[in-house]
Design an enzyme around this catalytic site. Structure first.
Site, PDB file in Angstrom:
ATOM      1  N   ASP A 146      -6.512   8.853 107.013  1.00  0.00           N
ATOM      2  CA  ASP A 146      -6.403  10.201 106.460  1.00  0.00           C
ATOM      3  C   ASP A 146      -6.068  11.219 107.552  1.00  0.00           C
ATOM      4  OD1 ASP A 146      -6.771  11.912 104.100  1.00  0.00           O
ATOM      5  OD2 ASP A 146      -8.493  12.724 105.181  1.00  0.00           O
ATOM      6  N   GLU A 203      -1.430   8.624 107.142  1.00  0.00           N
ATOM      7  CA  GLU A 203      -1.046   9.697 106.218  1.00  0.00           C
ATOM      8  C   GLU A 203      -0.299  10.768 107.023  1.00  0.00           C
ATOM      9  OE1 GLU A 203      -2.748  13.142 103.191  1.00  0.00           O
ATOM     10  OE2 GLU A 203      -3.927  12.472 104.907  1.00  0.00           O
ATOM     11  N   ASP A 234      -2.967  13.501  95.784  1.00  0.00           N
ATOM     12  CA  ASP A 234      -2.752  14.839  96.347  1.00  0.00           C
ATOM     13  C   ASP A 234      -1.613  15.617  95.711  1.00  0.00           C
ATOM     14  OD1 ASP A 234      -4.789  15.074  98.274  1.00  0.00           O
ATOM     15  OD2 ASP A 234      -3.676  13.860  99.710  1.00  0.00           O
TER      16      ASP A 234
END
Length: 578
Positions: free
Chosen positions: A329, A358, A425
């Site tokens: 992340d 990410e 997201d």
């Protein structure tokens, strides 16, 4: 000759080994400017002077709006290579080396471009299983409570002196009981958003790194899930949140209590004393955090104690539970040194561990072989949005962006890019398509046939929609009748993807991408087979023969039964022998 357009960068995506015997060389020139490009290469440790050079013609492998990209994959007997290029536009010829255009060659071998040593340690590779993977992304709280069922009920549980929360009732047992669903759909890898102890339902505000959130189950439940997946040849990737923690992480609680006297004060970024919880979301925290999210203080991953702590977390889940990969992340905001150590740790336990960062923008910096194997390819989503969903690109512009994606990375790495249309997201892609299923299907076809690893966000295969966060993270649809047609479509294209070596391993070449056109076609080539994909985002039919110039082919998948035409807003995938 357009000198300004010419670009070559040594030791980069323009010059890199793909194994110990084969090296890729690329050079960029102005579009339609150069008539021929020759690579001259020799042993930089050659025992005689001048160096003895060999020659290989280069070919244009891709074009965008401004440039041609010449490439050759050189099977070289040398591990140490010096090289230069010979360019001709039909009027003049130039030698190109050391970023200079010259009429003569240098005396000193050091003045040529150099690949100092094609070291195996520096070759960016991906795990061998990855190219066969179709990934299914699960937002755990929204997926399943049991087989074919999601309770859609809020819940809470206790961990130490803290309360954790759930919104939809999803559990790890629910995921395990739906393994038959994954097998029926055809996916062979699951990636779960965070499952460790955290406060909010999204689980990105971590309280503890060694325990499964009690809303989802127990550590034993997770072990049973991983083992059951492996028994069914399904890989498991989990989410690693190391950029930040949550308010109630033990080290941050100690800082709140003791201030500058806390032994954990150097575990965090940007502390300003006294460190306090902000009263509201609008208040500026007295510490750095993820974005301005007050409940997610940023970790100092350059601190040796933090590094040791998180590397032990990596060891714990990789070794004790046998996971197959990590999705990391906010990867672009963590220091490189930490990621290099993280990679070494994960790969020392499982050399085939798949490490995905990410990174929403260009991830070239992190994909050189020393940090990640892959990144989340939001560029692909953006390009599909603009071409298939909202019509702001023609096929020519779309192909220019596709070329940028392919030329940005080392040749090996593009096969590992995690290609997504949706995630937790972003709004659901079907909603971006204004629920036009034809637009959505064209995007999915491209995703499943493009270079890289396709990732399906849970429920896309059932036609889930949603623009706002609570909508696109909605509960999974377990009604067998709902979305049956799109589910069947996903089954077909996933099956084709997994059964076609051309689609898993093949090279990529654009066949048709014209200005002011909605027809985009490309082919994937592997061994003795070619697979052609024709996507017709227009209001007119197009003859298949007009695209591939041949009638000797087999239909793999089509949006209509006519084997000669691609209907408006339709597609066809055909294969033939080379």
């Amino acid at each position: 000759m357009n000198y300004e357009a010419v670009l070559h960068i040594p030791l980069s995506n323009y010059a890199h080994g793909i194994d110990e015997e084969n090296v890729v060389f690329r050079i960029r020139t102005a579009r339609d400017d150069i008539k021929s490009c020759i690579l001259h290469y020799g042993d930089r440790a050659c025992r005689v002077n001048p160096v003895i050079f060999n020659s290989e013609p280069m070919k244009v492998v891709a074009q965008d709006e401004l440039y041609d990209y010449y490439e050759v994959v050189l099977h070289s007997p040398y591990t140490r290579i010096c090289y230069y290029f010979e360019l001709s536009d039909g009027v003049e010829s130039k030698y190109y080396y050391y970023d200079m255009f010259m009429n003569t060659l240098p005396i000193e071998r050091s003045e040529f471009y150099q690949l100092p040593f094609n070291r195996r340690e520096d070759i960016a590779t991906i795990p061998s299983w990855v190219q066969d993977a179709v990934v299914y992304n699960i937002f755990p709280d929204s997926f399943a409570t049991a087989k074919g069922y999601i309770s859609n009920k809020k819940g809470e549980a206790k961990f130490s002196h803290h309360t954790t929360y759930s919104m939809r009732g999803g559990t790890l047992k629910g995921i395990k009981e739906n393994i038959p669903y994954f097998l029926d759909l055809g996916v062979n890898c699951i990636y779960m958003n965070p499952i460790f102890v955290a406060g909010e339902w999204h689980k990105y505000d971590l309280i503890g790194y060694y325990n499964i959130d009690p809303c989802f189950g127990t550590n034993e439940d997770f072990k049973e899930l991983v083992d059951a997946c492996h028994d069914n040849d399904i890989r498991v990737i989990i989410d690693g949140v190391f950029n930040h923690c949550g308010w109630h992480f033990f080290a941050f609680e100690d800082v709140l209590e003791k201030g500058e006297a806390s032994k954990y004060k150097d575990w965090f970024y940007g502390l300003k004393y006294p460190v306090e919880y902000p009263d509201s979301q609008e208040d500026i925290p007295t510490y750095d955090c993820f974005a301005y999210e007050r409940k997610m203080p940023k970790m100092n991953t350059s601190n040796e104690e933090v590094i040791e702590y998180f590397l032990d977390v990596c060891k714990y889940w990789t070794e004790s539970y046998g996971i197959d990969g990590w999705r990391l992340d906010v990867a672009s905001e963590v220091d490189d040194t930490f990621w290099r150590e993280f990679r070494k740790t994960a790969k020392s336990i499982n050399p085939d561990c798949f490490i995905i960062g990410e990174v929403w923008e260009s991830a070239q910096h992190w994909l050189l072989g020393d940090q990640f194997d892959s990144s989340m390819n939001y560029d692909m989503r953006k390009n599909c949005r603009d071409f298939f969903a909202v019509d702001t690109l023609d096929s020519y512009g779309f192909d220019s962006r596709v070329t940028a994606m392919l030329m940005r990375y080392n040749k090996n790495i593009v096969h590992g890019q995690l290609n997504l249309l949706d995630s937790h997201d972003v709004p659901r892609f079907l909603s971006i398509c204004q629920e036009d299923m034809k637009r959505f299907k064209l995007s999915v076809i491209f995703q499943m046939t493009f270079l890289g690893v396709p990732m399906v966000f849970y429920g896309d295969e059932k036609g889930l929609v949603g623009i706002k966060e609570h909508e696109y993270r909605r509960p999974m649809s377990w009604d067998k009748e709902e979305g049956a047609e799109i589910y069947s479509f996903y089954q077909d294209i996933i099956k084709l993807r997994r059964n076609k070596d051309t689609l898993k391993y093949g090279d990529y070449k654009t066949i048709m991408a014209e200005r002011n056109s909605g027809v985009y076609a490309f082919k994937r080539c592997h061994d003795d087979e070619e697979t052609y994909v024709i996507l017709n985002r227009s209001e007119e039919s197009i003859a298949i023969d007009n695209v591939i110039g041949d009638t000797n082919y087999n239909i793999d998948l089509s949006s209509n039964e006519d084997c000669k035409m691609v209907e408006p807003w339709g597609f066809v995938i055909v294969s033939k022998s080379c």
